[in-house]
Design a protein around this motif. Structure first.
Motif, PDB file in Angstrom:
ATOM      1  N   UNK A 365       0.831  -1.204   0.000  1.00 37.22           N
ATOM      2  CA  UNK A 365       0.000   0.000   0.000  1.00 37.22           C
ATOM      3  C   UNK A 365       0.867   1.256   0.000  1.00 37.22           C
ATOM      4  N   UNK A 366       1.890   1.272   0.854  1.00 30.15           N
ATOM      5  CA  UNK A 366       2.768   2.447   0.925  1.00 30.15           C
ATOM      6  C   UNK A 366       3.452   2.682  -0.410  1.00 30.15           C
ATOM      7  N   UNK A 367       3.873   1.612  -1.056  1.00 35.44           N
ATOM      8  CA  UNK A 367       4.537   1.730  -2.360  1.00 35.44           C
ATOM      9  C   UNK A 367       3.601   2.358  -3.394  1.00 35.44           C
ATOM     10  N   UNK A 368       2.342   1.901  -3.402  1.00 33.34           N
ATOM     11  CA  UNK A 368       1.390   2.450  -4.372  1.00 33.34           C
ATOM     12  C   UNK A 368       0.919   3.854  -3.995  1.00 33.34           C
ATOM     13  N   UNK A 369       1.035   4.224  -2.747  1.00 33.43           N
ATOM     14  CA  UNK A 369       0.622   5.558  -2.326  1.00 33.43           C
ATOM     15  C   UNK A 369       1.523   6.626  -2.944  1.00 33.43           C
ATOM     16  N   UNK A 377      -3.759  -4.628 -15.777  1.00 28.67           N
ATOM     17  CA  UNK A 377      -3.382  -5.732 -16.672  1.00 28.67           C
ATOM     18  C   UNK A 377      -1.962  -6.196 -16.399  1.00 28.67           C
ATOM     19  N   UNK A 378      -1.069  -5.242 -16.108  1.00 26.63           N
ATOM     20  CA  UNK A 378       0.329  -5.601 -15.866  1.00 26.63           C
ATOM     21  C   UNK A 378       0.486  -6.432 -14.592  1.00 26.63           C
ATOM     22  N   UNK A 379      -0.179  -6.012 -13.495  1.00 24.41           N
ATOM     23  CA  UNK A 379      -0.068  -6.780 -12.248  1.00 24.41           C
ATOM     24  C   UNK A 379      -0.739  -8.133 -12.390  1.00 24.41           C
ATOM     25  N   UNK A 380      -1.837  -8.215 -13.163  1.00 20.81           N
ATOM     26  CA  UNK A 380      -2.506  -9.492 -13.411  1.00 20.81           C
ATOM     27  C   UNK A 380      -1.586 -10.443 -14.163  1.00 20.81           C
ATOM     28  N   UNK A 381      -0.844  -9.903 -15.115  1.00 24.04           N
ATOM     29  CA  UNK A 381       0.074 -10.735 -15.893  1.00 24.04           C
ATOM     30  C   UNK A 381       1.216 -11.256 -15.010  1.00 24.04           C
ATOM     31  N   UNK A 382       1.699 -10.423 -14.107  1.00 24.11           N
ATOM     32  CA  UNK A 382       2.764 -10.871 -13.210  1.00 24.11           C
ATOM     33  C   UNK A 382       2.269 -11.962 -12.249  1.00 24.11           C
ATOM     34  N   UNK A 383       1.018 -11.823 -11.785  1.00 24.76           N
ATOM     35  CA  UNK A 383       0.438 -12.871 -10.927  1.00 24.76           C
ATOM     36  C   UNK A 383       0.347 -14.181 -11.701  1.00 24.76           C
ATOM     37  N   UNK A 384      -0.085 -14.098 -12.962  1.00 23.31           N
ATOM     38  CA  UNK A 384      -0.226 -15.289 -13.801  1.00 23.31           C
ATOM     39  C   UNK A 384       1.122 -15.978 -14.002  1.00 23.31           C
ATOM     40  N   UNK A 417      -8.449 -11.273 -15.549  1.00 21.90           N
ATOM     41  CA  UNK A 417      -8.624 -10.127 -16.452  1.00 21.90           C
ATOM     42  C   UNK A 417      -9.806  -9.248 -16.065  1.00 21.90           C
ATOM     43  N   UNK A 418     -10.615  -9.731 -15.118  1.00 23.66           N
ATOM     44  CA  UNK A 418     -11.780  -8.950 -14.703  1.00 23.66           C
ATOM     45  C   UNK A 418     -11.349  -7.829 -13.763  1.00 23.66           C
ATOM     46  N   UNK A 419     -11.977  -6.664 -13.945  1.00 27.09           N
ATOM     47  CA  UNK A 419     -11.703  -5.516 -13.089  1.00 27.09           C
ATOM     48  C   UNK A 419     -12.877  -5.191 -12.172  1.00 27.09           C
ATOM     49  N   UNK A 477      -2.361  -5.909  -4.273  1.00 27.60           N
ATOM     50  CA  UNK A 477      -2.018  -4.689  -5.019  1.00 27.60           C
ATOM     51  C   UNK A 477      -3.092  -4.387  -6.052  1.00 27.60           C
ATOM     52  N   UNK A 478      -3.578  -5.448  -6.699  1.00 29.16           N
ATOM     53  CA  UNK A 478      -4.651  -5.247  -7.684  1.00 29.16           C
ATOM     54  C   UNK A 478      -5.913  -4.727  -7.002  1.00 29.16           C
ATOM     55  N   UNK A 479      -6.200  -5.229  -5.797  1.00 30.44           N
ATOM     56  CA  UNK A 479      -7.358  -4.735  -5.046  1.00 30.44           C
ATOM     57  C   UNK A 479      -7.195  -3.248  -4.720  1.00 30.44           C
ATOM     58  N   UNK A 480      -5.978  -2.858  -4.343  1.00 30.99           N
ATOM     59  CA  UNK A 480      -5.706  -1.443  -4.032  1.00 30.99           C
ATOM     60  C   UNK A 480      -6.000  -0.566  -5.246  1.00 30.99           C
ATOM     61  N   UNK A 481      -5.585  -1.068  -6.426  1.00 34.12           N
ATOM     62  CA  UNK A 481      -5.795  -0.290  -7.652  1.00 34.12           C
ATOM     63  C   UNK A 481      -7.268  -0.244  -8.040  1.00 34.12           C
ATOM     64  N   UNK A 482      -7.954  -1.389  -7.960  1.00 35.19           N
ATOM     65  CA  UNK A 482      -9.361  -1.450  -8.383  1.00 35.19           C
ATOM     66  C   UNK A 482     -10.250  -0.650  -7.441  1.00 35.19           C
ATOM     67  N   UNK A 483     -10.016  -0.795  -6.127  1.00 40.37           N
ATOM     68  CA  UNK A 483     -10.841  -0.083  -5.149  1.00 40.37           C
ATOM     69  C   UNK A 483     -10.408   1.375  -4.984  1.00 40.37           C
TER      70      UNK A 483
END
Length: 660
Positions: A365-369, A377-384, A417-419, A477-483
């Motif tokens: 969270x601090x990093x994304x702040x 899409x990029x973080x989803x690809x890294x998770x995959x 891929x769902x947001x 991290x994806x949750x932080x971005x989506x929410x």
């Protein structure tokens, strides 16, 4: 006349009732039980053999009883492969005494079936109703029988337990050994043929370490002696007798030396799907192909979306190694911080892993702040990519773990891929679900005194844990971005915004880890709810509960020691551990088996199953002082035992029979 007949019938019924009552009483010793079983078989003209677990001249210990039925006819179909030619059906004498006619009928049916293999019915002196959960590995009565078998490679064993004390489940793992698929499947077929449901224990790991897993007593007595075995519960009804009859006929064609131990089974009542080693390999290759195609071909197709993803990846490629390194550092840090909790390994694991996940969530969270730009899409690809790598890495560690990460990969592949907010949050929760079953199985089968060794953090194990934690962190991290937590929690004061985000991150990670622990606990409770064995609670005792009577005698140029051990209050001694030490050889002969630990120390193997008196006889050199340490587990009531440790010193000189 009618009154006379009624009186005669009444007397006969009383006699029959008294006869069956003598077998159900709990007031006679286990030695008397063994004698009663032997006498009953002799009365029914069954050719039974006595198999001692201690030397013949000790009359206070029970003994095993065997009934051998030789092969009646040769197998018609001849093959080049050598097959199992000795089949053991292992019961306990307690099982026999609940309904002696059940075993008598089974013996008669076995003879009538004219089987093409030698069959042995073992009635062991083990007490399977009581579990004394200690770290010591003490041989049980079945151990003494199994270790004396001459040819183990062509022998298989079915260990039958009492369904009144054990859940309806086929056991497949004991002392780190997995039962081959053919023997487990034969048992399941016999149950299903008689319309009786039974579960199959799933193997925890394929590559097992025997020292880490529970011994399972009777079952492991055979597996650790390299005898193909499995264990399952039965009752005493006619359907149970039919199950044994079908099983005897089934293994005529299925029995073979060795067999596939890499398998899984998915069953629903009488329907089962078995996945053997070949199918496991095909599944592995199929998912490897799918993963490679998805990552290397589909995602690398040239289009505007993928081009944007690759630009993000070129800027954020370091995230994966950075978070792997951070997770390893946090795991080591919390290993040190919570080292005091190591006395409770489960608590230690929960604190260490939970706090590491919480810290990773907060750092992300601090990093994304601080305006670190990365697309969904990029973080989803890294998770995959991470989930695909985990399939290969953990399958290499142990093939059984492949399914855990395949399930996780499927969640990411189809929902990654769902947001939509609900989907992203649901995937985060579901990512922990595949780990509940292996965690539950491991906890149920691991020796609790070895949990510390298993959870001990070194660099290799921390890498393994970090590979599990990082994909979950990336999904957060994806949750932080989506929410859009950054804007939602934004306030005029930067420190307040950061603190709010850290608190929410810590809260989410705590909820996630709590769900994992709750799921593990609920499944563990469900799997153990049908197990009605008496688990004995052990308490330390300081005052003396044990009485010794010591005498000596001449034995040529040696001195013979005799120590009679009793409780003095008719309490049953469940277990007795004895170690001797001296300046030279502490003993030359003993009435029990013993192991030389060093040239100056030895341990004596006193089998479990004695009652309230142990007579220990051994010889040593004249004038050599001997230090003896004895540990006793004494049953005080139905569910409790005391643990008492005594140390005595023998002078090596003649004694006139005084208490010590």
């Amino acid at each position: 006349m009618r009154k006379i007949l009624s009186a005669v019938l009444f007397i006969l019924l009383l006699a029959i009732s008294a006869r069956s009552n003598c077998f159900s009483q709990e007031n006679f010793s286990r030695y008397q039980r063994s004698t009663n079983v032997e006498n009953y078989l002799l009365e029914r003209k069954v050719d039974a053999q006595k198999s001692l677990i201690v030397p013949k001249y000790l009359g206070t210990f029970p003994f095993n009883i065997t009934v051998d039925i030789p092969a009646q006819e040769k197998q018609e179909v001849q093959t080049d492969e050598e097959n199992i030619d000795q089949v053991i059906f292992a019961f306990t004498q307690d099982f026999f005494l609940k309904d002696p006619e059940f075993i008598i009928s089974f013996i008669e049916n076995t003879k009538q079936n004219k089987l093409p293999y030698n069959c042995t019915i073992l009635l062991s002196a083990d007490d399977e109703k009581i579990i004394l959960d200690t770290s010591e590995e003490i041989p049980c009565a079945s151990d003494y029988y199994a270790e004396r078998l001459y040819e183990t490679s062509t022998t298989c064993c079915f260990v039958i337990t009492d369904e009144d004390y054990f859940p309806l489940q086929i056991k497949t793992t004991a002392s780190g050994t997995i039962s081959p698929m053919w023997i487990v499947r034969s048992v399941q077929k016999a149950f299903h043929a008689n319309q009786k449901d039974i579960d199959v224990q799933q193997s925890v790991l394929y590559n097992t370490e025997s020292t880490l897993f529970k011994s399972a007593n009777r079952f492991s007595a055979f597996t650790k002696n390299e005898i193909t075995s499995t264990s399952f519960p039965l009752g005493h009804g006619s359907r149970d007798l039919e199950i044994l009859d079908v099983l005897e006929k089934e293994i005529i064609t299925s029995r073979k030396i060795g067999g596939n131990t890499l398998y899984n089974v998915f069953s629903a009542k009488t329907f089962s799907v078995w996945i053997n080693e070949s199918l496991l390999t095909l599944i592995y290759l199929a998912f490897a192909g799918i993963a490679l195609f998805t990552v290397c071909f589909s995602s690398f197709a040239y289009n505007a979306k993928n081009e944007a993803v690759f630009k993000d990846l070129s800027r954020t490629w370091f995230l994966t190694p950075a978070y792997l390194l951070l997770s390893i550092i946090f795991l080591f840090l919390y290993q040190f911080v919570f080292s005091a909790a190591m006395k409770s390994p489960t608590m230690f694991f929960s604190l260490k892993t939970g706090f590491a996940l919480c810290t990773l969530f907060a750092v992300s969270y601090v990093q994304n702040f601080y305006r670190f730009r990365i697309s969904h899409a990029s973080i989803s690809f890294q998770i995959l990519i991470l989930c695909a790598l985990n399939i290969f890495i953990f399958a290499f560690i142990d093939l059984s773990l492949m399914f855990v990460f395949i399930v996780e990969y499927i969640f990411i592949l189809f929902a990654g891929k769902s947001n939509r907010r609900i989907v992203v949050l649901l995937v985060l929760i579901l990512m922990i679900a595949p780990f509940i079953q292996p965690a539950t199985s491991l906890y149920l089968n691991i020796r609790h005194d070895k949990l510390e060794e298993l959870l001990k953090a070194d660099f290799k194990r921390n890498i393994i844990f970090s590979l599990i934690l990082v994909p979950i962190t990336f999904q957060w991290i994806k949750c932080i971005l989506i929410f859009n937590f950054k804007d939602r929690l934004s306030s005029g004061i930067k420190k307040t915004s950061i603190l709010s985000g850290i608190i929410i991150s810590a809260l989410f990670s705590t909820i996630l880890f709590s769900l994992f622990l709750t799921g593990t606990l609920l499944i563990t409770k469900k799997l153990t709810s049908d197990d009605t064995q008496r688990v004995i609670s052990i308490k330390e005792k300081t005052h003396e509960q044990v009485i010794f009577n010591y005498t000596t005698s001449d034995n040529f140029d040696l001195i013979s020691h005799k120590i009679d051990i009793s409780t003095g209050n008719d309490k049953r001694i469940l277990r007795c551990l004895v170690t001797l030490s001296a300046d030279s050889n502490p003993l030359y002969e003993c009435n029990f088996n013993y192991n030389m630990l060093s040239p100056t120390s030895a341990s004596i193997e006193i089998p479990d199953g004695t009652e309230d008196l142990i007579s220990l006889n051994f010889s040593s050199d004249y004038g050599v002082p001997i230090q003896i340490k004895m540990e006793f587990y004494i049953l005080t009531d139905e569910f409790n035992a005391i643990h008492e440790t005594r140390e005595i010193k023998l002078t090596g000189k003649m004694n006139d029979g005084q208490a010590i």
